[in-house]
Design a protein around this motif. Structure first.
Motif, PDB file in Angstrom:
ATOM      1  N   ALA A 286      11.789-105.757 -68.232  1.00  0.00           N
ATOM      2  CA  ALA A 286      11.724-104.798 -67.121  1.00  0.00           C
ATOM      3  C   ALA A 286      12.013-103.377 -67.589  1.00  0.00           C
TER       4      ALA A 286
ATOM      5  N   THR B  55      14.673-100.307 -62.340  1.00  0.00           N
ATOM      6  CA  THR B  55      14.453 -98.857 -62.360  1.00  0.00           C
ATOM      7  C   THR B  55      15.398 -98.167 -61.380  1.00  0.00           C
ATOM      8  N   GLU B  56      15.541 -98.767 -60.193  1.00  0.00           N
ATOM      9  CA  GLU B  56      16.390 -98.137 -59.174  1.00  0.00           C
ATOM     10  C   GLU B  56      17.877 -98.235 -59.492  1.00  0.00           C
ATOM     11  N   LYS B  57      18.300 -99.424 -59.960  1.00  0.00           N
ATOM     12  CA  LYS B  57      19.753 -99.657 -60.076  1.00  0.00           C
ATOM     13  C   LYS B  57      20.293 -99.390 -61.480  1.00  0.00           C
TER      14      LYS B  57
ATOM     15  N   GLU C 106      14.525-112.704 -52.227  1.00  0.00           N
ATOM     16  CA  GLU C 106      14.321-111.404 -51.580  1.00  0.00           C
ATOM     17  C   GLU C 106      15.229-111.209 -50.383  1.00  0.00           C
TER      18      GLU C 106
ATOM     19  N   GLU D 144      11.410-105.286 -62.035  1.00  0.00           N
ATOM     20  CA  GLU D 144      11.165-103.988 -62.664  1.00  0.00           C
ATOM     21  C   GLU D 144      11.559-102.854 -61.712  1.00  0.00           C
ATOM     22  N   LYS D 145      11.195-103.057 -60.451  1.00  0.00           N
ATOM     23  CA  LYS D 145      11.504-102.029 -59.455  1.00  0.00           C
ATOM     24  C   LYS D 145      13.026-101.882 -59.312  1.00  0.00           C
ATOM     25  N   ARG D 146      13.718-103.023 -59.181  1.00  0.00           N
ATOM     26  CA  ARG D 146      15.169-102.971 -59.015  1.00  0.00           C
ATOM     27  C   ARG D 146      15.850-102.415 -60.262  1.00  0.00           C
TER      28      ARG D 146
ATOM     29  N   VAL E  25      19.480-107.193 -58.881  1.00  0.00           N
ATOM     30  CA  VAL E  25      18.419-106.771 -59.806  1.00  0.00           C
ATOM     31  C   VAL E  25      17.431-107.903 -60.119  1.00  0.00           C
TER      32      VAL E  25
ATOM     33  N   ALA F 119       7.678-108.081 -61.003  1.00  0.00           N
ATOM     34  CA  ALA F 119       7.399-106.756 -60.440  1.00  0.00           C
ATOM     35  C   ALA F 119       8.611-106.249 -59.663  1.00  0.00           C
ATOM     36  N   LEU F 120       9.234-107.160 -58.896  1.00  0.00           N
ATOM     37  CA  LEU F 120      10.421-106.758 -58.125  1.00  0.00           C
ATOM     38  C   LEU F 120      11.597-106.440 -59.044  1.00  0.00           C
TER      39      LEU F 120
ATOM     40  N   GLN G 158      10.628-112.828 -60.260  1.00  0.00           N
ATOM     41  CA  GLN G 158       9.509-112.025 -59.763  1.00  0.00           C
ATOM     42  C   GLN G 158       9.503-110.712 -60.559  1.00  0.00           C
TER      43      GLN G 158
END
Ligand code: ASP
Ligand code: MG
Length: 468
Positions: free
Chosen positions: A223, A178-180, A201, A174-176, A156, A171-172, A169
């Protein structure tokens, strides 16, 4: 759903009793209808011990390194066995712990053969602390009736590749997150994650720097746009000064992010300075709370400081500093001189705390360390250099000193009996700092505290505690 990120430091997960208290605190939040996301540090002292094992291995002391690892394995196994009664769950937890320590041992053996400890390997080695503590806490929570789900933070918290002080990072992340995390949260589960550890990454383990678990908590809070971030530690919150020096010290009920950041640097030991940023950006309040005294309201850190009748919120002190005086008439009317001086500090990776200049001299303060004589020798090629150790930095922080007349007079009047070596004001509008001899530090703090906290504003300070 009101989401709260709850971060627990090493002492809040140091043994079965501490983990039990932590579980009760989390259960209490759930009972209030809140949705927690839990971040934990390694068990107290584990990070230091892992670093010691790494150092030993890299010096060829394979036996010493493996002995540290085996003690840590036993401590984690014992903690797990006390906490988890369900046989199947305990078996899988012990398997997890053994698997982690087996691979740690492999890394240590490799290191003892290679004899070179890189920042990347160091991050891998320390990561075992948070990887195992978080897994144990998750199982303990389940045992104690919390619907917890262990999540590997490295999936995450994504950073760049600056090992040992990796840059997150957002933005990344936040994306993770949201997904996890969101799917778990939506099912009413409580994600339990290790702080401090992250990955780049490419999935290689990184860390956010020592004390970085607070930072993890703030990043997750940001996030997930949490309603608040709770930093659970072993003190009642931010105090008006160090209570060991001044028993009259009071808990500060509310403080601004900016003020807390100034204090964080002094190792007020409650907060990692960078914690503040992700929370400030999203205007999320941070609460500092005591897991050994959970009913205490702690300190609330908010983006704007509420008006306060006292000019200062807190007096911080940092000892074991040295002052370096660099005197050169060559500096007069030239340019580029300061950068030559700082290049030397940079070369030795020596952080400078405070700087004060005149036409022909520069005074700088640094943490006393082994590099000082080498630095002085090199500075000596540019100028006359003197250094003096055993100095202390006193820093008075308060939002209400902005634009107030007579503050300097009041401060220096309170310590008129003490010799002041160096003064800095203006770098930040909310602090006033000066250097004195280390031997005068405690006396100075007590005099200043008596002068500025005689009639503390009850809206901001816990004056009830003093009455008792
Ligand atoms: N365990 C890490 C350390 O001791 C991170 C933390 O506890 O915040 O630095
Ligand atoms: Mg910490």
């Amino acid at each position: 759903m009101s989401l709260v990120v709850m971060k627990f430091g090493g002492t809040s997960v140091e043994d079965p009793a501490a983990i039990g208290r932590t579980a009760a605190i989390v259960a209490g939040r759930i009972a209030l209808g809140r949705q927690p996301v839990v971040v934990v540090s390694a068990m107290a002292k584990v990070t230091d011990q892992l670093l010691r094992a790494a150092a030993a291995a890299s010096q060829g002391d394979r036996t010493g390194a493996l002995a540290i690892s085996s003690r840590l394995r036993a401590r984690h196994r014992d903690t797990a066995s006390v906490l988890v009664k369900n046989a199947a769950e305990l078996a899988s937890l012990i398997d997890f712990i053994d698997e982690k320590f087996d691979s740690l041992d492999e890394v240590l053996r490799g290191l003892a053969a290679i004899l070179e400890l890189t920042p990347r390997i160091s991050d891998l080695i320390v990561s075992y602390g948070e990887r195992t503590s978080s897994r144990i806490v998750a199982s303990a929570f389940c045992e104690l009736g919390i619907n917890a789900a262990h999540v590997d933070s490295r999936d995450v918290i994504i950073t760049d590749s600056q090992f040992q002080k990796a840059v997150p990072q957002p933005a990344l992340i936040e994306k993770r997150a949201t997904e996890k995390l969101l799917p778990l949260i939506n099912q009413g589960q409580v994600p339990v994650m290790g702080g401090f550890i992250a990955s780049n990454e490419a999935g290689i383990t990184t860390t956010l720097g020592r004390g970085g678990s607070d930072f993890s908590g703030a990043l997750l809070g940001g996030a997930l746009t949490a309603e608040s971030i709770e930093i659970w530690t072993d003190v009642d919150g931010i105090m008006t000064t160090d209570p060991r020096i001044c028993p009259d010290a009071l808990r500060v009920k509310t403080i601004s992010f900016e003020e807390a950041a100034e204090l964080a640097y002094f190792g007020a030991k409650v907060l990692h300075p960078a914690t503040i940023l992700p929370a400030v950006k999203k205007n999320i309040p941070v609460l500092v709370l005591n897991s050994r005294n959970p009913t205490c309201e702690g300190t609330r850190i908010t983006s704007l400081a509420p008006p306060c009748k006292s000019p200062f919120k807190s007096i911080a002190v940092k000892k074991r500093l040295s002052i370096i005086d660099v005197v050169a008439s060559r500096m007069l009317m030239t340019h580029g001189y300061l950068s030559e001086v700082f290049a030397i500090f940079d070369k030795y990776q020596c952080p400078v705390d405070m700087v004060s200049t005149s036409e022909v001299s520069i005074s700088l303060t640094v943490d006393s360390n082994e590099k000082l004589s080498a630095i002085s020798a090199e500075l000596g090629q540019l100028a006359d250099v003197k250094y003096e150790g055993r100095k202390a930095l006193i820093c008075m922080v308060g939002d209400d000193i902005r634009g107030k007349n007579g503050m300097a007079a009041q401060v220096f009047n309170a310590i008129r009996h003490i010799n002041v070596r160096m003064i800095s004001q203006g770098a930040s509008e909310i602090n006033m700092s000066f250097m004195i001899d280390e031997d005068d530090a405690e006396e100075a703090v007590r005099s200043l505290h008596a002068a500025f906290f005689q009639n503390p504003d009850p809206a901001i300070f816990d004056v009830e505690a003093r009455k008792k």
